[in-house]
Design an enzyme around this catalytic site. Structure first.
Site, PDB file in Angstrom:
ATOM      1  N   GLY A  51       0.828  -1.202   0.000  1.00 46.89           N
ATOM      2  CA  GLY A  51       0.000   0.000   0.000  1.00 46.89           C
ATOM      3  C   GLY A  51       0.856   1.242   0.000  1.00 46.89           C
ATOM      4  CG  ASP A  83      -8.559   3.973   6.458  1.00 49.90           C
ATOM      5  OD1 ASP A  83      -9.230   4.563   5.575  1.00 49.90           O
ATOM      6  OD2 ASP A  83      -7.487   3.382   6.214  1.00 49.90           O
TER       7      ASP A  83
END
Length: 466
Positions: free
Chosen positions: A25, A141
């Site tokens: 990521g 998130d």
């Protein structure tokens, strides 16, 4: 020494050997690894980039380790490894999960998930969020890539940008804002962390599962601002009206208008079809409670022993005066009962009864202090909503006059928002948690003794109203 770092075969902290790179990521890599000490497979998350990423790794380990819940991925360890150039690389060790994320499921299917299964997944996510919020943790998130569909159920992942409820948002760079399409509006305003932010994320998650696209399919913050000016795409009319209503409530720009995680969980659980066309993800095999098991935090050795104490003030006057007594410090292992109200009466007797509460040292011998309950005529009965309102007013008044720190007041108000009058068992647990919080904050000097007494009295009224 490996020329490429990290790489398969690298041994971290003399214990964790990297096996396969699972995911890369913007801020971290996730590796399949082997814990050679315990001989078990684990997932290792290595942050990429600057010291900011390293700090977030430490925060993730701290917050996720506070929770033990079947719907939240477990954190096993936090360590530091040395790179070939001599720099230090912190890493987080987590349980290794099998399955696929909701993002992968959406990508593979090329369209929405059947709404019956989406509701089941949303129920499990709401249950995990209720657990985190009850422990004072805001995930911040929630998105399809952070929800794992495992053979044993749904798991909430990645607490990398999580925060404590009420914690000020001091990120001026936007590094912890997450992905624009999933960011709650209040995050862009720099408001303190609050559970409602996660409910916005839940709304986005549900919206994307049932439509195949997020409500604002954008890649930049500028695109997000422009899209929000027009509002999200309408939901399909084929969806149950109650589901559409819940999703739009979660997406409300005003955090105060969003439901709590416990409320969302209850609504979603009632929408689960009795025989969905495709339901591959089982729900937790126990009645949802909205609470995680919070691992105990240990006091420093220099701390004084915890003891049960009562803090009260006695007002001596002609007639009857009722005052409250508050437990200043409670045991972490056992919830003390509240002391009963104290009735102080003037009398000519020179001695008190055996059950009397001892009078203060400077009290007159003509004063007798006896324990008694407040008569029903002193205050009319309250319903739960009215009792919650009285507690909230006490918090707001305390914050306004400086008797409660702003962050402590926000913490109390967030917990009050979780109270659902229709869920009696959960309300009792939430009230008990608030009572413990008051004693904890009093011990930390985040609230004055006088204001703590007011709050404990009103929380006792709230519990009686359930």
């Amino acid at each position: 020494m490996h020329e490429v770092w990290p790489d398969s075969g690298v041994l971290l902290a003399s214990r964790y050997r990297l096996v396969t790179l699972l995911e890369t990521g913007g801020m971290a890599q996730v590796w399949r690894a082997t814990d050679e000490l315990l001989d078990r497979p684990v997932a290792v998350k290595l942050p990429a980039g600057d010291t900011r990423a390293a700090h977030l790794a430490w925060r993730e380990a701290r917050f996720a380790a506070r929770l033990s819940h079947p719907g939240i991925a477990a954190v096993h360890d936090y360590r530091e490894a040395v790179r070939p150039d001599g720099s230090v690389a912190p890493f987080v060790v987590m349980e290794l999960l099998g399955g696929e994320t909701v993002a992968a499921r959406l990508h593979d299917s090329g369209g929405p998930i059947p709404w019956g299964e989406a509701v089941s997944i949303g129920t499990a996510v709401a249950e995990a969020l209720a657990a985190a919020h009850a422990a004072g943790v805001v995930h911040r998130d929630i998105k399809p890539g952070n929800v794992m569909l495992c053979p044993g159920g749904v798991k909430l992942l990645d607490f990398g940008i999580s925060a404590a409820a009420g914690e000020p948002d001091d990120d001026e760079t936007g590094a912890s804002f997450g992905t624009p399409a999933y960011a709650a509006p209040e995050r862009l305003d720099g408001k303190p962390a609050e559970p409602a932010t996660d409910l916005y994320g839940l709304g986005v998650l549900l919206f994307e599962m049932v439509t195949g696209e997020p409500p604002y399919d954008v890649n930049t913050w500028e695109e997000l601002a422009a899209a929000q000016a027009h509002g999200p795409t309408p939901l399909p009319e084929t969806l149950p009206a109650r589901l559409r209503e819940l999703i739009m409530r979660c997406l409300d720009e005003d955090p105060a208008h969003r439901p709590s995680a416990a409320q969302a969980r209850r609504i979603l659980s009632r929408l689960i079809p009795s025989a969905p066309a495709r339901l591959t993800i089982p729900l937790p095999g126990r009645p949802p409670t909205g609470h995680a098991k919070v691992l105990p935090s240990y006091r420093r050795a220099s701390s004084p022993p915890v003891r049960r104490a009562a803090v009260g003030a006695v007002l001596v006057m002609t007639g009857v005066v009722v005052v409250a007594v508050v437990n200043a410090v409670g045991s972490p292992d056992r919830e003390p009962e509240f002391a009963q109200p104290i009735v102080v009466t003037t009398t000519s007797a020179s001695t008190a009864s055996a059950s009397a509460v001892p009078a203060p040292p400077d009290a007159s011998p003509e004063v007798e202090v006896t324990a008694a309950r407040e008569t029903p005529t002193t205050r009319p009965p309250l319903n739960v909503d009215a009792a919650v309102s009285r507690v909230r007013v006490a918090v707001e008044e305390g914050e306004a006059n400086g008797e409660i720190r702003a962050d402590v007041a926000l913490d109390f108000k967030n917990l009050l928002r979780l109270i659902d009058p229709e869920d009696g068992a959960a309300v009792t647990e939430q009230i008990d948690q608030l009572r413990r919080k008051v004693r904890q904050r009093l011990d930390e000097r985040g609230i004055s003794a006088a204001r703590a007494a007011v709050l404990q009295e009103r929380l006792a009224d709230l519990r009686a109203s359930v």
